[in-house]
Design a protein around this motif. Structure first.
Motif, short mmCIF file in Angstrom:
data_model
loop_
_atom_site.label_atom_id
_atom_site.label_comp_id
_atom_site.label_asym_id
_atom_site.label_seq_id
_atom_site.Cartn_x
_atom_site.Cartn_y
_atom_site.Cartn_z
N THR A 59 0.82 -1.22 0.00
CA THR A 59 0.00 0.00 0.00
C THR A 59 0.85 1.27 0.00
O THR A 59 2.02 1.26 0.41
N GLY A 60 0.20 2.36 -0.37
CA GLY A 60 0.85 3.66 -0.30
C GLY A 60 1.12 4.05 1.15
O GLY A 60 2.13 4.71 1.45
N THR A 61 0.23 3.68 2.03
CA THR A 61 0.42 3.99 3.45
C THR A 61 1.70 3.33 3.96
O THR A 61 2.52 3.97 4.64
N ASN A 64 4.86 5.09 2.40
CA ASN A 64 5.22 6.35 3.09
C ASN A 64 5.81 6.08 4.46
O ASN A 64 6.80 6.71 4.86
N HIS A 85 -1.82 13.45 3.02
CA HIS A 85 -2.31 12.10 3.32
C HIS A 85 -1.45 11.45 4.41
O HIS A 85 -1.97 10.86 5.36
N GLU A 90 -3.25 8.52 7.51
CA GLU A 90 -2.52 7.25 7.62
C GLU A 90 -2.38 6.82 9.08
O GLU A 90 -1.41 6.17 9.47
N GLU A 138 3.57 16.19 -1.15
CA GLU A 138 2.59 15.31 -1.83
C GLU A 138 2.27 15.90 -3.20
O GLU A 138 1.99 17.09 -3.30
N ASP A 168 5.29 11.88 -1.37
CA ASP A 168 4.15 10.98 -1.51
C ASP A 168 3.61 11.23 -2.92
O ASP A 168 2.83 12.14 -3.15
N SER A 198 -2.17 1.37 -7.61
CA SER A 198 -3.58 0.99 -7.43
C SER A 198 -4.52 2.18 -7.43
O SER A 198 -5.67 2.07 -7.05
#
Ligand SMILES: Cc1ncc(COP(=O)(O)O)c(C=O)c1O
Length: 339
Positions: A59-61, A64, A85, A90, A138, A168, A198
């Motif tokens: 995941t992006g979370t 990061n 984000h 998060e 971001e 990000d 995604s």
């Protein structure tokens, strides 16, 4: 009637061709570094962005989080947008899991973090304070593309003050396509970049953290600690490869559809168009009509996300074509025509 889901670009489903690529993928155990498809994807994004190495993560979370943990030690601090984000959405992971204190900075309307405010937030080297170590930006931010000149200045700022600089870039390719530059022209200003496969790129799962070999080695260790060491992930990496091969240039279609949608919604009385940036349209509708609007749109096979604010975000993506946008315009027009 097929559903038109405007809530986010995360809702896309893998296309038949992407599924075929996933099924055909050669796989191995990625914790041993032996998945050829994962390795090829990591090498490819590193090359594309002009960096040394990359790490494929779920995941992006997580991407990061691993970046911040690779940049920082316990008791360090990162400078981050108050509406970023990483900071806001998060779960406070950097603080919770990394013992890294966030220092939120209010954004300017274009998504940039003013350099004077960043400078004022850097803590003196003194035992009273957390150690300011990294600046996190971001791009795109709420659809907005951060100007390249700003990125250049932010990079110089970070270098002068001995800070690392992380991006990000969940929607890095939206920013690149909208600016008509290769993604590496944006990535060049960062020590680490997180890219999501995604979101607009349409893969079912996966993000990539890109950076120096040293940083990625640290991130790989934290990925294992966070339970993110995965095994035959090549089937997911194949979806990512497919997305990078086939779904980057077409992001321009999503941006065009968002612009068209914004133009049509602007014509509807009672809708206040707040802005359109890349694949996102922001509108204000009377707060007392929101629930009713949601019910009306659901009956027309359209999903929106209504939060606590009257501001609505409508997101275009791979699974919404011109006919879909026409249906959205008709449904909004019909709703507001009835008063
Ligand atoms: C800008 C941005 N960064 C990071 C993320 C996190 O990605 P994920 O949902 O894969 O954890 C998102 C998710 O929507 C995002 O919009």
């Amino acid at each position: 009637m097929n559903l038109i889901d405007l809530r986010s670009d995360t809702v896309t489903r893998p296309t038949p061709a992407m599924r075929e690529a996933m099924v055909a993928a050669e796989v191995g155990d990625d914790v041993y570094g032996e998945d050829p498809t994962v390795n090829a994807l990591q090498q490819r994004i590193a090359d594309d962005l002009g960096m040394e190495a990359a790490l494929f993560v779920p995941t992006g979370t997580q991407s990061n989080l691993l970046a911040l943990m690779a940049h920082c030690e316990r008791g360090d601090e990162y400078l981050v947008g108050a509406d970023a984000h990483t900071y806001k959405f998060e779960g406070g992971g950097a603080a919770v899991l990394g013992s890294i204190q966030p220092q939120p900075i209010p954004h300017d309307a274009d998504g940039t973090l003013p350099l004077d405010k960043l400078a004022a937030a850097i803590k003196p080297i003194d035992p009273h304070f957390a150690r300011t170590r990294v600046l996190a930006l971001e791009n795109t931010w709420h659809g907005r593309v951060l100007p390249l000149e700003y990125l250049r200045a932010a990079h110089a700022f970070a270098r002068e003050r001995g800070l690392g600089i992380h991006l990000d870039g969940a929607r890095l390719f939206n920013a690149a396509v909208a600016s008509n530059v290769p993604a590496r022209d944006i990535a060049q200003y960062f020590d680490s970049v997180s890219v999501c496969l995604s979101k607009g790129l349409g893969a079912p799962v996966g993000s990539l953290l890109v950076g120096s070999t040293v940083l990625i080695d640290k991130a790989r260790r934290w990925r294992k600690v966070a339970g993110g060491g995965w095994r035959q992930a090549g089937m997911l990496a194949a979806a990512g490869q497919y997305a990078l091969d086939h779904h980057v240039a077409r992001l321009a279609d999503d941006h065009q559809r968002a612009a068209y949608l914004a133009g049509r919604l602007r014509e509807i009385a009672r809708i206040d168009l707040l802005g359109q940036y890349t694949n996102m349209v922001f509108i204000d509708v009377p707060a007392d009509r929101l629930r009713e609007l949601d019910v009306h749109l659901r009956a027309a096979g359209i999903r929106i996300s209504i939060g606590y604010l009257p501001t609505l975000r409508l997101v275009t993506h791979l699974d919404i074509d011109d006919a879909g946008i026409a249906r959205v315009v008709d449904a909004f027009s019909a709703f507001f025509a009835r008063g």
